[in-house]
Enzyme design. Structure first.
Site, mmCIF file in Angstrom:
data_model
loop_
_atom_site.group_PDB
_atom_site.id
_atom_site.type_symbol
_atom_site.label_atom_id
_atom_site.label_comp_id
_atom_site.label_asym_id
_atom_site.label_seq_id
_atom_site.Cartn_x
_atom_site.Cartn_y
_atom_site.Cartn_z
ATOM 1 N N LYS A 1 0.875 -1.189 0.000
ATOM 2 C CA LYS A 1 0.000 0.000 0.000
ATOM 3 C C LYS A 1 0.906 1.231 0.000
ATOM 4 O O LYS A 1 1.333 1.684 -1.046
ATOM 5 C CB LYS A 1 -0.922 -0.013 1.225
ATOM 6 C CG LYS A 1 -2.034 -1.046 1.158
ATOM 7 C CD LYS A 1 -1.605 -2.397 1.577
ATOM 8 C CE LYS A 1 -2.767 -3.358 1.704
ATOM 9 N NZ LYS A 1 -2.296 -4.724 1.866
ATOM 10 N N HIS B 1 -15.195 -14.850 1.682
ATOM 11 C CA HIS B 1 -15.482 -13.987 0.533
ATOM 12 C C HIS B 1 -14.521 -14.216 -0.631
ATOM 13 O O HIS B 1 -14.846 -13.921 -1.767
ATOM 14 C CB HIS B 1 -15.507 -12.520 0.946
ATOM 15 C CG HIS B 1 -14.292 -12.082 1.681
ATOM 16 N ND1 HIS B 1 -13.982 -12.553 2.931
ATOM 17 C CD2 HIS B 1 -13.279 -11.260 1.331
ATOM 18 C CE1 HIS B 1 -12.844 -12.011 3.323
ATOM 19 N NE2 HIS B 1 -12.392 -11.229 2.372
HETATM 20 C C1 LIG Z 1 -4.936 -3.090 7.194
HETATM 21 C C2 LIG Z 1 -4.314 -4.255 6.474
HETATM 22 N N1 LIG Z 1 -3.565 -5.125 7.145
HETATM 23 C C3 LIG Z 1 -2.986 -6.182 6.535
HETATM 24 C C4 LIG Z 1 -3.181 -6.423 5.194
HETATM 25 C C5 LIG Z 1 -2.546 -7.636 4.571
HETATM 26 O O1 LIG Z 1 -1.504 -7.267 3.727
HETATM 27 P P1 LIG Z 1 -1.056 -8.167 2.487
HETATM 28 O O2 LIG Z 1 -2.131 -8.093 1.470
HETATM 29 O O3 LIG Z 1 0.246 -7.554 2.028
HETATM 30 O O4 LIG Z 1 -0.853 -9.566 2.979
HETATM 31 C C6 LIG Z 1 -3.971 -5.546 4.457
HETATM 32 C C7 LIG Z 1 -4.198 -5.804 3.016
HETATM 33 O O5 LIG Z 1 -5.051 -5.259 2.366
HETATM 34 C C8 LIG Z 1 -4.558 -4.422 5.112
HETATM 35 O O6 LIG Z 1 -5.335 -3.560 4.464
#
Ligand SMILES: Cc1ncc(COP(=O)(O)O)c(C=O)c1O
Length: 457
Positions: free
Chosen positions: A256, A448
């Site tokens: 992100k 989901h």
């Molecule tokens: C707040 C949050 N924590 C953890 C994750 C998990 O990350 P990853 O998709 O890199 O495994 C996400 C993924 O969208 C997230 O939005």
């Protein structure tokens, strides 16, 4: 709004243009689950902002020059330096993605029967807590309950309930506090520094470690600068550094705000905990200087972490989200207020009042966005959060029926978002014709991603 994105496109990718008949066939073949759609059948992909950001020329140049040494590569040192400057944590471990970082940290912190308490656990985060036999307990603040209120920090953790938990009969079971910034599972809303500081004081007073799930640390910092008293004029970097300094460590997906296709990190202050995580990392992810990541992604992250904290970039991104939110509202679709940055959450329950929760209005709206305009997004309502009986009938609905439209970083332009708003407007003109859905088949955990649905006429 007079902001503009501080970059221009230099390489572009074609996006698929499909007919409604083709989309109908594709969605039926996907079991009416957007996760099963081939990307070549999606025109505007708003499923996630994770790993989908456009990389910069500086990131690609660094990636091309990456050092692939197994141990002690230069790429790792650049990765570590970028994260050390930001977090000031003495222990930084690279991990291939956020959920793996969660698994490594939680395995070293939590025991079966303990409670992990959060403003809201993200879905993989919850799964990683539950897979250890621990309980993931969400304590979102009361303000989040009013989707229309303009309260600036609806991502906050509920401090009263946190204190009750830490002083009540279950206090001995609390294994950690995890604050998600911004609160992805809670409408993408930010957490204030005051709330984080208070949560940290409470956790420390009761000897419980507190960590950040900092996937969107830069966007949270930008919203703090905009909305929190005492922070106007501060740089997003200064705010982010302060946030990391309030807690005992962090996990973050760097797909992100690292603006990288892949990557994550664990940052810790406690050397003994860091040692346990490192052992686990080496056994399950990779050596401590690459942690399952390719060297090119270590370097993309090192650059991305600087680019993401550029105030011009953050301002333009926040304005882009606010403009789309306004356009959706003008088109007759309410969103969770106030708009955050990484995603907008459409109030499907309000748009489709003819559909009861058991017919999953959020899922219906998400399907309709695809059928009408080739737009892919995801439900965050009873399908995702509700409880089902053994026949997959809804027993307890979610508090809200939402659809998340995530905004990938630096990918789509104003023209794409105007198109999204037009499609929303067309759906909002005739909401009664949107059908409900029933579950055909659903796995017990993380359903989901894998369930299959069918429309109910
Ligand atoms: C707040 C949050 N924590 C953890 C994750 C998990 O990350 P990853 O998709 O890199 O495994 C996400 C993924 O969208 C997230 O939005």
């Amino acid at each position: 709004m007079r902001s503009f994105p501080p970059y221009r496109a230099q390489v572009v990718a074609e996006i698929p243009v499909t007919t409604r008949a083709e989309r109908e066939r594709a969605l039926a073949a996907a079991g009416y689950n957007a996760f099963n759609l081939p990307a070549r059948m999606v025109t505007i992909d708003l499923l996630t902002d994770s790993g989908t950001g456009a990389v910069s020329t500086a990131q690609e140049a660094a990636a091309a020059a990456a050092d692939r040494s197994y141990a002690g590569s230069d790429s790792f040192f650049r990765f570590r330096e970028a994260l050390s400057e930001l977090t000031h944590y003495p222990h930084i471990l690279p991990v291939h993605q956020g959920r793996a970082a969660e698994r490594v940290l939680f395995t070293s912190v939590l025991r079966a029967g303990q409670i992990s308490v959060s403003n809201t656990h993200f879905d993989t985060t919850r799964a990683n807590v539950e897979l250890l036999g621990a309980e993931a307990r969400d304590l979102p603040c009361a303000e989040f309950g009013d989707l229309d209120s303009l309260e600036p920090f609806k991502g906050n953790i509920n401090l009263d309930r946190l204190e009750q938990l830490l002083t009540g009969p279950e206090a001995d079971r609390v294994g950690m506090v995890l604050v998600t910034i911004t609160n992805n599972g809670g409408g993408g809303q930010p957490v204030s520094m005051a709330n984080l500081a208070a949560a940290s004081r409470l956790a420390r007073a009761h000897g419980v470690p507190i960590f950040l799930d900092a996937a969107r640390f830069a966007e949270n910092a930008w919203l703090v600068v905009q909305r929190e008293e005492g922070y106007a004029g501060k740089t997003p970097r200064a705010v982010a550094e302060e946030a990391f300094g309030l807690v005992d460590g962090a996990v973050a997906s760097l797909k992100k705000d690292g603006i990288s296709p892949m990557g994550a990190f664990i940052g810790l202050t406690d050397p003994e905990l860091a040692q346990r995580c490192e052992t686990n990392l080496i056994a399950t992810e990779g050596f401590r200087t690459y942690g399952g990541l390719g060297a090119h992604d270590l370097d993309r992250v090192a650059k991305g972490l600087h680019e993401v904290l550029d105030p011009h970039y953050l301002e333009a991104r926040a304005d882009e989200a606010a403009r789309l939110a306004q356009a959706a509202n003008d088109a007759g679709v309410d969103i969770v207020q106030p708009p955050g940055i990484h995603a907008l959450y459409l109030n499907a329950g309000r748009l489709l009042p003819h559909l009861p929760a058991s017919r999953f209005p959020g899922h219906s709206l998400a399907c309709e966005l695809y059928l009408e305009g080739g737009i892919r997004c995801v439900e965050l309502g009873s399908l995702y959060l509700g409880t089902l009986d053994e026949n997959n009938e809804l027993v307890t609905p979610a508090p809200f029926e939402l659809v998340r439209i995530a905004l990938p970083r630096r990918v789509y332009s104003q023209g794409h978002y105007e198109y999204v708003a037009e499609v929303l407007g067309d759906i909002a003109k005739n909401p009664d014709r949107v059908p409900g859905y029933r579950i055909v088949d659903a796995p017990k955990i993380l359903r989901h991603f894998n369930l299959r649905m069918a429309p109910v006429s």
